[in-house]
Design a protein around this motif. Structure first.
Motif, mmCIF file in Angstrom:
data_model
loop_
_atom_site.group_PDB
_atom_site.id
_atom_site.type_symbol
_atom_site.label_atom_id
_atom_site.label_comp_id
_atom_site.label_asym_id
_atom_site.label_seq_id
_atom_site.Cartn_x
_atom_site.Cartn_y
_atom_site.Cartn_z
ATOM 1 N N UNK A 108 0.996 -0.868 -0.190
ATOM 2 C CA UNK A 108 -0.183 0.170 -0.181
ATOM 3 C C UNK A 108 0.385 1.653 0.178
ATOM 4 N N UNK A 109 1.948 0.942 0.460
ATOM 5 C CA UNK A 109 2.857 2.706 0.733
ATOM 6 C C UNK A 109 3.971 2.927 -0.729
ATOM 7 N N UNK A 110 3.533 1.694 -1.683
ATOM 8 C CA UNK A 110 4.358 2.013 -2.596
ATOM 9 C C UNK A 110 3.476 3.018 -3.487
ATOM 10 N N UNK A 111 2.036 1.644 -3.599
ATOM 11 C CA UNK A 111 1.051 2.603 -4.354
ATOM 12 C C UNK A 111 0.888 4.307 -3.758
ATOM 13 N N UNK A 112 1.093 4.373 -2.902
ATOM 14 C CA UNK A 112 0.849 6.300 -2.219
ATOM 15 C C UNK A 112 1.231 7.092 -2.550
ATOM 16 N N UNK A 113 2.959 6.435 -1.651
ATOM 17 C CA UNK A 113 3.584 7.229 -2.696
ATOM 18 C C UNK A 113 3.433 7.285 -4.607
ATOM 19 N N UNK A 114 3.405 6.508 -5.125
ATOM 20 C CA UNK A 114 2.981 6.736 -6.589
ATOM 21 C C UNK A 114 2.248 7.757 -7.065
ATOM 22 N N UNK A 115 1.030 8.074 -6.331
ATOM 23 C CA UNK A 115 -0.341 8.560 -6.524
ATOM 24 C C UNK A 115 0.130 9.871 -5.440
ATOM 25 N N UNK A 116 0.935 10.464 -4.532
ATOM 26 C CA UNK A 116 1.074 11.487 -3.888
ATOM 27 C C UNK A 116 1.993 11.863 -4.974
ATOM 28 N N UNK A 117 2.720 11.359 -6.396
ATOM 29 C CA UNK A 117 3.354 11.616 -7.003
ATOM 30 C C UNK A 117 3.131 12.886 -8.014
ATOM 31 N N UNK A 118 1.278 12.377 -8.331
ATOM 32 C CA UNK A 118 0.428 12.902 -8.900
ATOM 33 C C UNK A 118 0.218 13.929 -8.260
ATOM 34 N N UNK A 119 -0.939 14.372 -7.028
ATOM 35 C CA UNK A 119 -1.941 14.808 -5.911
ATOM 36 C C UNK A 119 -1.331 14.864 -4.421
ATOM 37 N N UNK A 120 -0.584 15.308 -4.085
ATOM 38 C CA UNK A 120 -0.300 15.194 -2.419
ATOM 39 C C UNK A 120 -2.098 14.752 -1.813
ATOM 40 N N UNK A 121 -1.648 13.726 -1.305
ATOM 41 C CA UNK A 121 -3.188 13.173 -0.592
ATOM 42 C C UNK A 121 -4.015 12.027 -1.252
ATOM 43 N N UNK A 122 -3.249 12.185 -2.324
ATOM 44 C CA UNK A 122 -4.478 10.974 -3.481
ATOM 45 C C UNK A 122 -3.751 9.771 -2.610
ATOM 46 N N UNK A 123 -3.210 9.194 -2.182
ATOM 47 C CA UNK A 123 -2.077 8.176 -1.762
ATOM 48 C C UNK A 123 -2.866 7.594 0.051
ATOM 49 N N UNK A 124 -3.216 8.885 0.503
ATOM 50 C CA UNK A 124 -4.067 8.674 2.199
ATOM 51 C C UNK A 124 -5.801 8.563 1.069
ATOM 52 N N UNK A 125 -5.934 9.480 0.899
ATOM 53 C CA UNK A 125 -6.971 8.731 0.142
ATOM 54 C C UNK A 125 -7.401 7.690 -0.928
#
Length: 530
Positions: A108-125
């Motif tokens: 999950x952390x790897x996915x979150x890091x990737x998505x935060x690279x597009x918009x901060x907070x998307x990984x948490x969501x």
């Protein structure tokens, strides 16, 4: 019909649904015979060396998140019969036109890091969305894969979600993917993971119900990955065959059924193209509904309303698939795509919508969406060390005649898209095989016109509308005949649920309460088809 073979149940077709149905019936002590037209079992779950020796290609389906999560298949304990799941380092990568990559990982952390690279907070969501899925996963899968309405699982879901949560979930079931992701995320990465996974059906990002398909595949990918059977998809079929045979069932290949035998309005067996007759208490068919009812049964045995509905049956998009034997791994410009078993590429969110609109208008998309598999990355047994077995497919308009030259041109366009994101890709190709709609249907007649899901995933042909307005169950208007294929609820995908549902309906029809069950089904179908 003296001298005809007699069994409790005959199953037409040995796809995963047919084999699951056979296993469930055999476990109940029934004498079960599976008849398969091809010279090997598996339906759309088969593997062969299409290009070069040592390169094993899955002919049709390849990644199986639903198969690994499916309650009906899990109940069969196929690992005890030789099935072994393998995983790529990462689940999926969506390569944007500008070579940015959104990564879906079981971490999950790897996915979150990737998505935060597009918009901060998307990984948490994303992680919050996954936690919500985990809380309802088991009941949700039961509800989605069992006959409609899912009373027990649905009741448990209602208790878990509460009335407000259930209403919001019902809203999500109807939503287009674009609207869903716009409400949930800010960046393109998360949006494209969900919208791209919806494209595993024939639904574009602006079509109703596309959100739930994309969300479900993403959440399963986050949860269990997109696993592949070691050695090829055919290993899953082989494990199913062994499972059926271990329970006393039989599987016979090169036995094409040309007719379902109907006497006094009920199915009583089948006749093969070779002239053999098999009598049975029930017939289960893992073939498309129009093929079963219009061709194998015949319109003369059906109510006119059913015939009319079947002639309106909507297929999903046609498919073109290109398989490659590569002398080395794909040289992605963005190395974040290198470790993913599944890769999406070619377009962004608006491009998905444009490509879908082109298909609806009968056009080959100028900028196609590609769904790729890096199979040796997921399972090292698929090709010699240091090489890669890979494939890509794209959708084509249905109900068109395709020449070999046209399909080669589309395949070249597919290859050019990969080359654009992985310069040097073409130089690695040592073998290529192009499978267009005519070839796909010739190898597996259930893939009518190259449609891989036995009917559209559109909401107008789901639940009680699949394959035609009815009960959302496996029972047909012909007593003793049960639809066990993907054109029945719950639809396409390698999950065995349609087969398991058909087997349970057949068992119910012959149980101690069978007369009441059959009378209830007849009354309901009479009301629907009158």
């Amino acid at each position: 019909m003296s001298g005809a073979e007699s069994v409790d149940a005959v199953v037409v077709g040995s796809g995963p649904n047919g084999l699951t149905a056979a296993a469930v019936l055999a476990d109940a002590g029934w004498d079960v015979l599976v008849l398969e037209a091809a010279d090997e079992p598996g339906g759309a779950v088969r593997t062969a060396e299409l290009t070069e020796p040592g390169f094993r290609h899955d002919l049709f389906s390849a990644f199986h998140p639903l198969g690994a999560a499916s309650p009906p298949l899990r109940a069969l304990e196929l690992e005890r019969h030789g099935l072994r799941w393998r995983h790529a380092p990462q689940v999926l990568a969506h390569v944007l036109p500008d070579d940015r990559v959104a990564v879906l990982s079981r971490d999950p952390e790897r996915t979150a890091d990737s998505l935060d690279g597009f918009a901060r907070g998307d990984g948490h969501r994303w992680q919050a969305l996954h936690r919500q899925f985990r809380e309802i996963r088991d009941d949700l899968l039961q509800a989605l894969l069992t006959p409609f309405p899912p009373v027990r699982a649905g009741t448990r879901l209602l208790r878990s979600l509460g009335v407000g949560g259930a209403l919001r979930s019902a809203r999500t079931l109807t939503m287009p993917a674009r609207r869903f992701v716009d409400e949930m995320f800010d960046g393109e990465g998360a949006k494209l993971l969900i919208a791209g996974n919806a494209q595993h059906t024939d639904l574009g990002p602006d079509q109703s119900a596309s959100a739930v398909f994309g969300w479900l595949l993403c959440m399963l990918g986050q949860d269990i990955g997109f696993p592949v059977p070691e050695g090829g998809a055919g290993s899953l079929a082989a494990a199913l065959v062994r499972r059926v045979e271990s329970a006393g069932g039989q599987v016979r290949c090169s036995q094409r059924v040309e007719r379902v035998l109907v006497e006094h309005g009920a199915a009583v067996g089948v006749r093969t193209a070779g002239g053999a007759t098999v009598r049975a208490k029930v017939v289960l068919a893992d073939v498309p509904a129009p093929t079963l009812l219009l061709d194998l049964v015949g319109a003369e045995h059906l109510p006119p309303t059913v015939v009319r509905d079947l002639r309106r049956f909507q297929w999903d998009d046609a498919t073109l698939k290109v398989d490659w034997a590569l002398r080395g791994p794909i040289p992605w410009r963005n190395r974040d795509a290198a470790g993913a078993g599944t890769v999406h590429l070619g377009v962004d969110l608006n491009g998905l919508a444009t490509a879908t609109n082109d298909l609806r208008c009968g056009r080959v998309p100028e900028h196609p969406f590609l769904l790729m598999g890096q199979m040796t990355t997921a399972d090292p047994t698929r090709s010699p060390a240091g090489t890669e077995t890979a494939w890509a497919y794209t959708h084509l308009p249905h109900d068109q005649d395709w020449t070999a030259e046209e399909l080669v041109r589309v395949a070249d366009r597919v290859e050019a898209v990969v080359e654009r994101h992985a310069p040097g890709f073409k130089d690695l190709v040592v073998g290529r095989f192009v499978a267009g709609p005519p070839h796909l249907e010739s190898v597996n007649p259930s893939l009518v016109g190259g449609s891989i899901n036995q009917g559209t995933s559109g909401i107008h042909q789901q639940l009680v509308f699949r394959p035609t307005p009815g009960l959302g169950r496996a029972d047909t208007v012909v007593p003793g005949l049960f639809l066990a294929g993907a054109s029945a609820h719950p639809g396409g995908g390698v999950h065995g649920a349609a087969g398991a549902n058909a087997a349970r309906a057949a068992l119910a029809s012959r149980s101690w309460y069978g007369p009441a069950y059959r009378a209830g089904v007849r009354a309901a179908l009479r009301a629907i088809t009158s």
